[in-house]
Design a protein around this motif. Structure first.
Motif, mmCIF file in Angstrom:
data_model
loop_
_atom_site.group_PDB
_atom_site.id
_atom_site.type_symbol
_atom_site.label_atom_id
_atom_site.label_comp_id
_atom_site.label_asym_id
_atom_site.label_seq_id
_atom_site.Cartn_x
_atom_site.Cartn_y
_atom_site.Cartn_z
ATOM 1 N N GLU A 189 0.808 -1.221 0.000
ATOM 2 C CA GLU A 189 0.000 0.000 0.000
ATOM 3 C C GLU A 189 0.842 1.271 0.000
ATOM 4 O O GLU A 189 0.396 2.310 -0.474
ATOM 5 C CB GLU A 189 -0.926 -0.002 1.222
ATOM 6 N N ARG A 190 2.055 1.225 0.559
ATOM 7 C CA ARG A 190 2.855 2.442 0.702
ATOM 8 C C ARG A 190 4.233 2.293 0.070
ATOM 9 O O ARG A 190 5.222 2.830 0.561
ATOM 10 C CB ARG A 190 2.983 2.800 2.185
ATOM 11 N N VAL A 191 4.298 1.551 -1.017
ATOM 12 C CA VAL A 191 5.557 1.345 -1.719
ATOM 13 C C VAL A 191 6.003 2.651 -2.362
ATOM 14 O O VAL A 191 5.181 3.418 -2.870
ATOM 15 C CB VAL A 191 5.389 0.250 -2.789
ATOM 16 N N SER A 192 7.305 2.900 -2.341
ATOM 17 C CA SER A 192 7.846 4.099 -2.984
ATOM 18 C C SER A 192 8.792 3.690 -4.107
ATOM 19 O O SER A 192 9.477 2.670 -4.024
ATOM 20 C CB SER A 192 8.582 4.983 -1.975
ATOM 21 N N LEU A 193 8.818 4.490 -5.158
ATOM 22 C CA LEU A 193 9.667 4.262 -6.324
ATOM 23 C C LEU A 193 10.698 5.378 -6.437
ATOM 24 O O LEU A 193 10.441 6.519 -6.028
ATOM 25 C CB LEU A 193 8.830 4.229 -7.601
ATOM 26 N N PRO A 194 11.863 5.089 -6.980
ATOM 27 C CA PRO A 194 12.861 6.152 -7.152
ATOM 28 C C PRO A 194 12.463 7.097 -8.278
ATOM 29 O O PRO A 194 11.670 6.744 -9.160
ATOM 30 C CB PRO A 194 14.135 5.382 -7.505
ATOM 31 N N GLU A 195 13.007 8.269 -8.215
ATOM 32 C CA GLU A 195 12.783 9.233 -9.291
ATOM 33 C C GLU A 195 13.771 8.945 -10.422
ATOM 34 O O GLU A 195 14.442 7.929 -10.431
ATOM 35 C CB GLU A 195 12.940 10.654 -8.753
ATOM 36 N N GLU A 196 13.870 9.823 -11.357
ATOM 37 C CA GLU A 196 14.725 9.682 -12.534
ATOM 38 C C GLU A 196 14.257 8.529 -13.428
ATOM 39 O O GLU A 196 13.146 8.032 -13.289
ATOM 40 C CB GLU A 196 16.212 9.511 -12.159
ATOM 41 N N GLU A 197 15.141 8.118 -14.340
ATOM 42 C CA GLU A 197 14.823 7.113 -15.349
ATOM 43 C C GLU A 197 15.758 5.914 -15.220
ATOM 44 O O GLU A 197 16.801 6.004 -14.576
ATOM 45 C CB GLU A 197 14.951 7.734 -16.749
ATOM 46 N N PRO A 198 15.398 4.763 -15.839
ATOM 47 C CA PRO A 198 16.236 3.567 -15.709
ATOM 48 C C PRO A 198 17.702 3.789 -16.051
ATOM 49 O O PRO A 198 18.583 3.214 -15.398
ATOM 50 C CB PRO A 198 15.564 2.578 -16.676
ATOM 51 N N ALA A 199 17.993 4.569 -17.056
ATOM 52 C CA ALA A 199 19.401 4.801 -17.410
ATOM 53 C C ALA A 199 20.150 5.449 -16.251
ATOM 54 O O ALA A 199 21.320 5.126 -15.982
ATOM 55 C CB ALA A 199 19.484 5.673 -18.667
#
Length: 817
Positions: A565-575
């Motif tokens: 429910e509270r998962v966070s993802l990093p910013e920027e792009e895969p590269a």
């Protein structure tokens, strides 16, 4: 009381400028842009007590941030009124004393002008964060606590705390809505009462309850009826004389109790700020805003995952920085070493032995000490796992501290003194941990080194290395009373036992619930995302272009169907994630004319396994669904549900994820998502298949399914051993150990240096899960027994594996036997 208008205007303006130049508030909450005042309505600020320094600082802050100026009077219904007021000091018991709330004139203006509305904005200003001790120089000089400070003391506090000031604005209170035609005197008192409740809760949140002197607390614990009862029992058994047992109880109290002091908190705040700036690129905090209101009227018990020794310091630092009282932290006695132990104790740590089951007196002293902390409302922090996770997985919660916390709550409830209690799950995610090398050594069977000041000096030598960012995600809080109502019904509220019969069964369930809530707040970062992809490849090497595509796929999956429910993802792009992992030295790049290759050596692969395991649970259902399409290219929903249903609860328990209420609906949603991501194609009205003409899609689907293969292989090996031996032949320990040896053999024959793959605890938990799901049970002699249902479920589950892999696992099992 018009604070700023008791002085001449030139002096008032001069002092406001002086305060504005001298003071640099450490925290203003909420941001002035988010204050929530209605722009067209007049604002009157309300302070909790008369203090010129507070009024001058408020005037400076409102001018600096473009808020309605506190030092300027307001013209309301033809009368000039001050822009800030203060609640009167507490009423003193002497004749002629009169301390009426200051809102009568405002209420008169409301009655004179029916169209007028006034917003009362409470403002709490804290000059320092000293907990309310009743002694000590720092209380006199630098504390902003429960006792009203004198003018000299306040002047000294302004000088000392210029960079330690916190300002907390409250939600605006609409005075007309509160008045609503009532008697003006009644409205006056009601407004003051509501504001006093707000200020009291805010002080509780920021400063916590009063801290008793450590010696007084220890004496109270040692002389308590609960400890006295154990002393009487031991003295009656004739082992030791009562005076000797009383001295021992006090000695235990000194060994356990913390000694939180404000100078050390300030010192640690400055030290840790410099340490984090040197060690990490930043600390990201999410979800803490929902906890701050709870801190005003709940005893909070923070239960973070335990990944590093840094955890002890990091959470306290974050809470202090965010305007919350740092907790008392349960720390292992191994950390009570010279130099370090006293510093941690003064920062709020209390120490406990690894085990004290056979020491009744120590157990009584520790239980009483913990109960007094909880009963007085002090925030606590402890690690349910009992130790740092060497594999990177969330470890099962140990029952000890949870049981003691629940017993304390029930004891206070039975006495009619229970303050609301809430557990706060916290996920702490690292891009690189300091202890990475030692974890791998210990997983391979190496001895755990004892913590010493010398080992700390060795760690200091690593400060020049890059460690990336740290994420602190706060999970969904668990209110204990509500949880007991949902689990047991309302009957527990009418019981008075401190140790009811249901407690033994409830504590493990509570531990699993909290572990799942921690995992539901996991933080994806560049390192663990790269680890998920790279370790899913056969030889731990992948084209950089394919890595970027697979990283984008994992991120898209979490955005569409989050694993928590509270998962966070990093910013920027895969590269940029790849570049970051390279900069941290976690992976290598090999240049090649047809396109660069990303790879890792054996040591890097072993370390990356730790980071992958931090977040593997987020892709449990996605990976299991994708794995089902590796060998069988086409499935219908009914057949897929029948195939996955037996193993899904076992897998969910291993990875500590909350199983969906209905697997069928969750599977249907996952299949639709994989179609959206072009990894599957719909067939007819109720079928799905691998795409025949898109090789890249099939490659991505295989990499996704590979995430769950190690867990499925472990389950296959364990079931193969169990069924081969037959019912009534193996104990749980023997089954777990034999399965572990087979897994180790499989890893060695596959050329994988992955000691976490054959971790004994994984197989022990597998056996427990099979028993909980009713697949096997113990006979009177403790041997494992099962019936044809398990054989049939195992036979069906074999269809998940392709023939080559299935044949290999069967050979490993037979030769191991």
């Amino acid at each position: 009381m018009a604070l700023l208008h008791t002085l001449t205007t030139p002096l008032r303006a001069a002092m406001t400028r002086v305060i504005a130049a001298w003071v640099r508030p450490r925290l203003i909450e909420p941001s002035p842009d988010d204050l929530g005042v209605v722009p067209d309505l007049p604002v009157i600020y309300v302070l909790p007590r008369p203090a010129w320094s507070d009024a001058w600082l408020l005037g400076a802050l409102t001018s600096r941030h473009g808020l309605p100026a506190a030092e300027r009077p307001r013209r309301l219904a033809g009368r000039k009124l001050p822009g800030s007021l203060a609640l009167p000091r507490p009423r003193r018991r002497r004749r002629g004393a009169c301390h009426e709330p200051p809102f009568e004139t405002l209420i008169e203006r409301l009655e004179a002008d029916p169209a007028l509305e006034v917003q009362l904005v409470p403002v709490s200003i804290f000059w320092g964060r000293a907990p309310g001790k009743r002694f000590g120089f720092w209380r006199m000089v630098a504390a902003d606590n429960w006792q009203l400070t004198g003018r000299l003391r306040r002047a000294l506090s302004v000088l000392v705390n210029r960079r330690s000031v916190e300002v907390h604005f409250g939600a605006p209170l609409m005075l007309r809505q509160l008045h609503d035609g009532r008697d003006p005197a009644l409205t006056n008192r009601k407004a003051a009462r509501l504001l006093r409740v707000h200020f009291r809760r805010m002080r509780t949140r920021v400063l916590g309850p009063d801290l008793s002197h450590r010696r007084t607390l220890i004496e109270g614990v040692a002389s308590s009826p609960e400890v006295g009862r154990v002393i009487d029992e031991l003295a009656g058994e004739g082992r030791h004389a009562r005076p000797r047992l009383e001295r021992r109880a006090r000695r235990y109290g000194h060994e356990i109790a913390s000694n939180m002091t404000y100078p050390v908190l300030r010192f640690m705040d400055g030290l840790l700020r410099r340490l984090w700036n040197r060690l990490y690129d930043g600390v990201d905090v999410r979800g803490l805003e929902a906890i701050k209101p709870l801190a005003e009227d709940h005893t909070l018990v923070y239960v973070p995952c335990h990944r590093s020794h840094v955890d002890y310091l990091l959470l306290s630092y974050v809470l202090y920085q965010e305007g919350l009282m740092p907790p008392h932290i349960a720390a292992g006695r191994n950390l009570d070493m010279p130099l370090i132990g006293p510093l941690l104790r003064r920062g709020g740590a209390f120490f406990l032995r690894r085990s004290f089951r056979d020491n009744r007196l120590y157990a009584a002293v520790f239980n009483e000490y913990l109960h007094r902390l909880i009963a007085r409302g002090h925030p606590l922090e402890y690690f349910m796992e009992g130790g740092r996770s060497r594999s990177g997985r969330m470890l099962p919660a140990r029952p000890g501290m949870l049981a003691m916390t629940l017993r304390s709550f029930l004891r206070s409830h039975a006495a009619g003194q229970a303050q609301p209690l809430a557990f706060v799950p916290v996920y702490i995610g690292y891009e690189r941990v300091i202890e990475g090398s030692s974890y791998q050594r210990e997983l391979r069977g190496g001895r755990k080194h004892k913590e010493t000041p010398l080992s700390l000096l060795r760690v200091l030598g690593k400060l020049r290395q890059p460690f990336g960012r740290v994420t602190v995600n706060v999970g969904e809080p668990l209110a204990v009373a509500d949880y007991l109502d949902e689990t047991l019904g309302l009957g527990w509220r009418h019981r008075t036992e401190e140790r009811p019969a249901w407690l033994g069964e409830l504590v493990p369930r509570l531990g699993e619930t909290l572990c799942r809530r921690i995992n539901a707040a996991a933080a994806l970062n560049p390192v663990n995302l790269v680890a998920l992809v790279l370790l899913a490849t056969p030889h731990h090497a992948i084209e950089e272009r394919l890595m970027e595509r697979q990283l984008a796929l994992l991120a898209a999956l979490q955005r569409r169907l989050p694993g928590g429910e509270r998962v966070s993802l990093p910013e920027e792009e895969p590269a940029e994630w790849i570049a970051h992992a390279l900069a941290l030295g976690m992976i290598q790049r090999r240049e090649q004319s047809l396109g660069d290759i990303l790879l890792v050596d054996a040591d890097q692969a072993s370390r990356l396994g730790w980071y992958r395991n931090n977040v593997l649970h987020l892709f449990a259902l996605a990976g299991l669904t994708a794995f089902a399409f590796r060998h069988q290219p086409r499935h219908q929903l009914d057949a897929l549900e029948a195939l996955l249903t037996p193993g899904w609860p076992i897998l969910a328990r291993e990875l500590m994820v909350t199983p969906p209420a209905a697997l069928r609906e969750a599977l249907a949603a996952m299949l639709d998502t994989l179609v959206e991501l072009e990894l599957l194609e719909p067939v007819g009205g109720d079928g799905w298949q691998r795409p025949d003409d898109r090789l890249e899609a099939g490659e991505s689907l295989d990499l996704l399914g590979q995430l769950m293969q190690p867990s499925l292989e472990r389950g296959y090996l364990l079931l193969a051993v169990l069924i081969h031996e037959g019912p009534g032949r193996l104990t749980a320990d023997a089954l777990a150990e034999h399965s572990r040896l087979l897994a180790e053999r499989l890893a060695l024959l596959s050329g994988l240096d992955a000691p976490e793959f054959f971790d004994t605890r994984l197989f022990v938990r597998l056996v427990e899960s099979l028993a909980l799901e009713g697949w096997l049970w113990r006979d009177p002699e403790g041997l494992l027994v099962f019936d044809d249902r398990l054989r049939e479920a195992a036979r069906r589950s074999r269809r998940l594996f392709d023939p080559a892999l299935r044949h290999r696992l069967q050979l490993i099992t037979l030769r191991g036997d």
